[in-house]
Design a protein around this motif. Sequence first.
Motif, PDB file in Angstrom:
ATOM      1  N   UNK A  68      10.970   5.421  -5.052  1.00 30.70           N
ATOM      2  CA  UNK A  68      12.315   5.871  -5.419  1.00 30.70           C
ATOM      3  C   UNK A  68      12.443   5.952  -6.941  1.00 30.70           C
ATOM      4  N   UNK A  69      13.660   6.277  -7.405  1.00 33.46           N
ATOM      5  CA  UNK A  69      13.858   6.665  -8.801  1.00 33.46           C
ATOM      6  C   UNK A  69      13.459   5.604  -9.815  1.00 33.46           C
ATOM      7  N   UNK A  70      13.723   4.331  -9.522  1.00 28.47           N
ATOM      8  CA  UNK A  70      13.462   3.299 -10.534  1.00 28.47           C
ATOM      9  C   UNK A  70      12.025   2.784 -10.522  1.00 28.47           C
ATOM     10  N   UNK A  71      11.211   3.286  -9.601  1.00 25.59           N
ATOM     11  CA  UNK A  71       9.791   2.878  -9.474  1.00 25.59           C
ATOM     12  C   UNK A  71       9.632   1.393  -9.145  1.00 25.59           C
ATOM     13  N   UNK A  72      10.673   0.785  -8.622  1.00 29.30           N
ATOM     14  CA  UNK A  72      10.603  -0.620  -8.227  1.00 29.30           C
ATOM     15  C   UNK A  72      10.683  -0.786  -6.713  1.00 29.30           C
ATOM     16  N   UNK A  73      11.122   0.252  -6.022  1.00 30.27           N
ATOM     17  CA  UNK A  73      11.319   0.212  -4.579  1.00 30.27           C
ATOM     18  C   UNK A  73      10.699   1.461  -3.950  1.00 30.27           C
ATOM     19  N   UNK A  96       5.419  -1.897   7.761  1.00 31.65           N
ATOM     20  CA  UNK A  96       5.344  -3.056   6.874  1.00 31.65           C
ATOM     21  C   UNK A  96       4.229  -3.997   7.298  1.00 31.65           C
ATOM     22  N   UNK A  97       4.125  -4.216   8.582  1.00 37.79           N
ATOM     23  CA  UNK A  97       3.087  -5.106   9.098  1.00 37.79           C
ATOM     24  C   UNK A  97       1.689  -4.548   8.843  1.00 37.79           C
ATOM     25  N   UNK A  98       1.515  -3.240   9.025  1.00 35.53           N
ATOM     26  CA  UNK A  98       0.213  -2.626   8.787  1.00 35.53           C
ATOM     27  C   UNK A  98      -0.168  -2.677   7.316  1.00 35.53           C
ATOM     28  N   UNK A  99       0.816  -2.444   6.436  1.00 37.73           N
ATOM     29  CA  UNK A  99       0.544  -2.411   5.007  1.00 37.73           C
ATOM     30  C   UNK A  99       0.131  -3.790   4.489  1.00 37.73           C
ATOM     31  N   UNK A 100       0.588  -4.840   5.117  1.00 38.79           N
ATOM     32  CA  UNK A 100       0.189  -6.191   4.716  1.00 38.79           C
ATOM     33  C   UNK A 100      -1.324  -6.364   4.765  1.00 38.79           C
ATOM     34  N   UNK A 101      -1.986  -5.588   5.622  1.00 38.77           N
ATOM     35  CA  UNK A 101      -3.436  -5.713   5.794  1.00 38.77           C
ATOM     36  C   UNK A 101      -4.220  -5.004   4.683  1.00 38.77           C
ATOM     37  N   UNK A 102      -3.558  -4.181   3.891  1.00 40.24           N
ATOM     38  CA  UNK A 102      -4.239  -3.380   2.875  1.00 40.24           C
ATOM     39  C   UNK A 102      -4.310  -4.121   1.542  1.00 40.24           C
ATOM     40  N   UNK A 103      -5.346  -3.799   0.772  1.00 45.25           N
ATOM     41  CA  UNK A 103      -5.529  -4.376  -0.556  1.00 45.25           C
ATOM     42  C   UNK A 103      -5.057  -3.366  -1.601  1.00 45.25           C
ATOM     43  N   UNK A 104      -3.965  -3.690  -2.312  1.00 45.03           N
ATOM     44  CA  UNK A 104      -3.490  -2.822  -3.389  1.00 45.03           C
ATOM     45  C   UNK A 104      -2.459  -3.542  -4.236  1.00 45.03           C
ATOM     46  N   UNK A 105      -2.450  -3.202  -5.504  1.00 44.25           N
ATOM     47  CA  UNK A 105      -1.438  -3.703  -6.430  1.00 44.25           C
ATOM     48  C   UNK A 105      -0.697  -2.557  -7.102  1.00 44.25           C
ATOM     49  N   UNK A 106      -1.229  -1.325  -6.935  1.00 46.21           N
ATOM     50  CA  UNK A 106      -0.620  -0.123  -7.514  1.00 46.21           C
ATOM     51  C   UNK A 106      -0.452   0.906  -6.408  1.00 46.21           C
ATOM     52  N   UNK A 150       2.360  -5.073  -8.647  1.00 46.06           N
ATOM     53  CA  UNK A 150       3.048  -5.764  -7.545  1.00 46.06           C
ATOM     54  C   UNK A 150       3.544  -4.791  -6.484  1.00 46.06           C
ATOM     55  N   UNK A 151       2.814  -3.708  -6.283  1.00 44.68           N
ATOM     56  CA  UNK A 151       3.258  -2.684  -5.338  1.00 44.68           C
ATOM     57  C   UNK A 151       3.315  -3.207  -3.910  1.00 44.68           C
ATOM     58  N   UNK A 152       2.372  -4.047  -3.540  1.00 48.93           N
ATOM     59  CA  UNK A 152       2.352  -4.554  -2.170  1.00 48.93           C
ATOM     60  C   UNK A 152       3.606  -5.365  -1.874  1.00 48.93           C
ATOM     61  N   UNK A 153       3.986  -6.223  -2.815  1.00 43.58           N
ATOM     62  CA  UNK A 153       5.194  -7.026  -2.637  1.00 43.58           C
ATOM     63  C   UNK A 153       6.433  -6.137  -2.609  1.00 43.58           C
ATOM     64  N   UNK A 154       6.429  -5.091  -3.427  1.00 38.73           N
ATOM     65  CA  UNK A 154       7.602  -4.209  -3.491  1.00 38.73           C
ATOM     66  C   UNK A 154       7.764  -3.393  -2.212  1.00 38.73           C
ATOM     67  N   UNK A 155       6.662  -3.019  -1.585  1.00 39.62           N
ATOM     68  CA  UNK A 155       6.753  -2.334  -0.296  1.00 39.62           C
ATOM     69  C   UNK A 155       7.370  -3.255   0.747  1.00 39.62           C
ATOM     70  N   UNK A 156       6.941  -4.512   0.756  1.00 36.20           N
ATOM     71  CA  UNK A 156       7.486  -5.461   1.731  1.00 36.20           C
ATOM     72  C   UNK A 156       8.979  -5.696   1.504  1.00 36.20           C
ATOM     73  N   UNK A 157       9.381  -5.882   0.254  1.00 29.25           N
ATOM     74  CA  UNK A 157      10.800  -6.077  -0.061  1.00 29.25           C
ATOM     75  C   UNK A 157      11.609  -4.845   0.321  1.00 29.25           C
TER      76      UNK A 157
END
Length: 274
Positions: free
Chosen positions: A202-207, A229-239, A251-258
């Motif tokens: 989205x616009x602010x690049x945080x969500x 969300x559950x599937x993405x938890x299995x992936x390795x990524x920070x960007x 912190x892209x993985x955490x931001x996807x979960x949030x």
Amino acid sequence: MNHYICETCGVQYERSIEVPEECKICGEERQYISSTGQTWTTLDKVIEEGTYKNIIHFEEERLYSINTNPGFGIGQTAYLLKEKEFNLLWDCITYLDQTTIRQIEDLGGIDAIALSHPHYYSSQVEWAEAFNAPIYIHEDDREWVTRPSEHIIFWSGESFELQEGIILQRIGGHFKGGTVLEWKNGNSQKGVLLTGDIIRVVADRQWVSFMYSYPNFIPLPSGNVERISSRIKECKFDKLYDAFNRVIKEEAKQRVQKSASRYMEALNGTLFTT
């Protein structure tokens, strides 16, 4: 006979004498037929017009973005990923000329093409023929292929490793076969996720957000987002890179979960009252 291209979505069709009656990609609720009506062109005509050019931009070590300027069709970004003598084109754009081919050959060419979903099939067969590369599409989206080709390989299941550390992950959502690309060795070994708009920054690049249809503002059910969300938890990524060159740099993985949690709370009526 011509391979006609829908001017709204940029997807190319199999060869025909007359233009197709309607674009099957645009003629359903996830996309749209232009308010001015259905119009068609061809790649040769677009090249002859001399209006467009592709811009290849260095994003980070071993990753380049490819955009058409001015924008054509949906206006998405393709990405060229370079990994251990294996070059992958992630998603496609419609415009392809000899200048682009030479520039990509200077970067090592293309060994394979992989697609997130049908909106970005564009002129994928032109790209495959230019570089003699296979195209990987999840079998759940087979019905949306508008130009069949022996270059197309339909893969099945939930994941498919193209090369060590380069993994296609079917997470569904936007389309049944909706796929993201997990690049474990990218971003200095912290991992990169390329998502098309299966997951959209989205616009602010945080969500991020998740939609059945972006132009028609049709959301996904909360259950679908929970599964994603559950599937993405299995992936390795920070960007994370999306289809329109929006990037979550850390912190892209955490931001996807949030974001998934916020989305589900909104649909379930617990995020806000209005």
